[in-house]
Scaffold this active site. Structure first.
Site, PDB file in Angstrom:
ATOM      1  N   THR A 158      63.606 141.805  47.629  1.00  0.00           N
ATOM      2  CA  THR A 158      64.263 142.899  48.601  1.00  0.00           C
ATOM      3  C   THR A 158      63.309 143.861  49.268  1.00  0.00           C
ATOM      4  O   THR A 158      62.136 144.229  48.266  1.00  0.00           O
ATOM      5  CB  THR A 158      65.397 143.445  47.907  1.00  0.00           C
ATOM      6  N   ASP A 200      72.270 138.046  47.617  1.00  0.00           N
ATOM      7  CA  ASP A 200      73.054 138.076  48.913  1.00  0.00           C
ATOM      8  C   ASP A 200      74.247 138.496  48.729  1.00  0.00           C
ATOM      9  O   ASP A 200      75.101 138.095  47.600  1.00  0.00           O
ATOM     10  CB  ASP A 200      72.706 136.964  49.535  1.00  0.00           C
ATOM     11  N   GLY A 214      77.614 150.650  54.002  1.00  0.00           N
ATOM     12  CA  GLY A 214      78.323 149.550  54.656  1.00  0.00           C
ATOM     13  C   GLY A 214      79.691 149.693  54.551  1.00  0.00           C
ATOM     14  O   GLY A 214      80.264 150.812  55.178  1.00  0.00           O
ATOM     15  N   TYR A 215      80.613 148.834  54.019  1.00  0.00           N
ATOM     16  CA  TYR A 215      81.915 148.762  54.135  1.00  0.00           C
ATOM     17  C   TYR A 215      82.649 149.612  53.174  1.00  0.00           C
ATOM     18  O   TYR A 215      83.963 149.744  53.103  1.00  0.00           O
ATOM     19  CB  TYR A 215      82.478 147.325  54.347  1.00  0.00           C
ATOM     20  N   ARG A 274      77.839 143.618  42.990  1.00  0.00           N
ATOM     21  CA  ARG A 274      76.495 143.511  42.470  1.00  0.00           C
ATOM     22  C   ARG A 274      76.325 144.028  41.192  1.00  0.00           C
ATOM     23  O   ARG A 274      75.560 143.382  40.480  1.00  0.00           O
ATOM     24  CB  ARG A 274      75.812 144.789  43.638  1.00  0.00           C
TER      25      ARG A 274
HETATM   26  P1  IMP Z   1      73.062 142.773  51.364  1.00  0.00           P
HETATM   27  O1  IMP Z   1      72.962 141.254  51.371  1.00  0.00           O
HETATM   28  O2  IMP Z   1      73.408 143.273  49.686  1.00  0.00           O
HETATM   29  O3  IMP Z   1      72.157 143.473  52.112  1.00  0.00           O
HETATM   30  O4  IMP Z   1      74.351 143.075  51.909  1.00  0.00           O
HETATM   31  C1  IMP Z   1      74.742 142.530  53.015  1.00  0.00           C
HETATM   32  C2  IMP Z   1      76.019 143.534  53.789  1.00  0.00           C
HETATM   33  O5  IMP Z   1      76.808 143.625  53.010  1.00  0.00           O
HETATM   34  C3  IMP Z   1      75.186 144.769  53.830  1.00  0.00           C
HETATM   35  O6  IMP Z   1      74.599 145.241  55.188  1.00  0.00           O
HETATM   36  C4  IMP Z   1      76.722 145.814  53.736  1.00  0.00           C
HETATM   37  O7  IMP Z   1      77.234 145.826  55.029  1.00  0.00           O
HETATM   38  C5  IMP Z   1      77.515 144.809  53.063  1.00  0.00           C
HETATM   39  N1  IMP Z   1      77.468 145.261  51.429  1.00  0.00           N
HETATM   40  C6  IMP Z   1      76.830 144.708  50.519  1.00  0.00           C
HETATM   41  N2  IMP Z   1      77.064 145.295  49.516  1.00  0.00           N
HETATM   42  C7  IMP Z   1      78.007 146.348  49.750  1.00  0.00           C
HETATM   43  C8  IMP Z   1      78.453 147.345  48.954  1.00  0.00           C
HETATM   44  O8  IMP Z   1      78.297 147.726  47.736  1.00  0.00           O
HETATM   45  N3  IMP Z   1      79.412 148.180  49.728  1.00  0.00           N
HETATM   46  C9  IMP Z   1      79.685 147.976  50.913  1.00  0.00           C
HETATM   47  N4  IMP Z   1      79.202 147.145  51.923  1.00  0.00           N
HETATM   48  C10 IMP Z   1      78.205 146.379  51.220  1.00  0.00           C
END
Ligand code: IMP
Length: 193
Positions: free
Chosen positions: A8, A70, A151-152, A179
């Protein structure tokens, strides 16, 4: 000491995992191994993309021990959208507000607002692949609440709570989040070896 590459570019995530794992593991980021190119994520599933990223580092950087993660948000009433498109639901600019607005719009006429966040971590250790999944169930709120997290988070209310991830303290979020749960499984596995 076991050295692991976390595939990452997000230094916050590296610090988070390092703090949980402690001193018996050395966690390196992509920059530390000279990987600055964009790693492909073309598998069409959360699990597939997690494996693809770890496999890429293993294949291109001398078979290093490594892991990647992911994450996707899956909303049941709209066929588990945004799913694998979570990061760029409203377009390639990956804007969190645009993504949340689009999702709220799509759910405007839905009574069922249940959803879950799902994280898959793929670990390649001594050439062997292991995956760990973390899930948090919840629902999408009617409007954005709170501005913590990313994010959300402002529109996701975890099951058993009334506040959104954007309102809850990060210590609570980390304990119950997708996560957090996936990392806990990774840590249990690594501590047992
Ligand atoms: P990533 O694979 O962890 O980078 O997540 C992909 C997308 O999921 C991010 O760009 C966020 O929009 C959303 N996302 C991932 N983890 C979270 C979280 O803990 N809270 C809110 N949105 C999340």
């Amino acid at each position: 000491m076991i050295e692991l590459v976390f595939a990452t570019g997000n230094s916050y995530k590296i610090k988070e995992v390092y703090e949980i794992l402690g001193d018996s593991f050395q966690i390196k980021g992509l920059k530390d191994i000279g990987c600055t190119e964009e790693i492909p994520e073309t598998q069409g599933t959360i699990q597939g993309n997690a494996i693809q990223k770890a496999q890429y580092v293993f294949d291109h950087y001398g078979g290093l021990n490594c892991f990647s993660e992911d994450t996707g948000l899956e909303v049941y009433a709209i066929n588990n959208e945004p799913g694998v498109d979570t990061a760029y639901y409203a377009g390639p600019q990956r804007d969190a507000n645009d993504n949340m607005n689009l999702l709220l719009q799509k759910l405007a006429d839905k009574d069922d607002r249940k959803a879950r966040f799902r994280t898959v971590i793929a670990l390649i250790l001594n050439g062997n692949l292991h995956t760990f999944e973390g899930i948090v169930e919840g629902e999408i709120s009617l409007e954005k609440k709170g501005n913590g997290g990313f994010g959300y988070d402002p529109i996701f209310i975890p099951e058993g709570y009334e506040q959104s991830f954007g309102e809850l303290p990060s210590s609570v979020k980390n304990e119950i989040s997708h996560r957090g749960r996936a990392v806990a499984k990774l840590v249990d596995f690594l501590r047992a070896i």
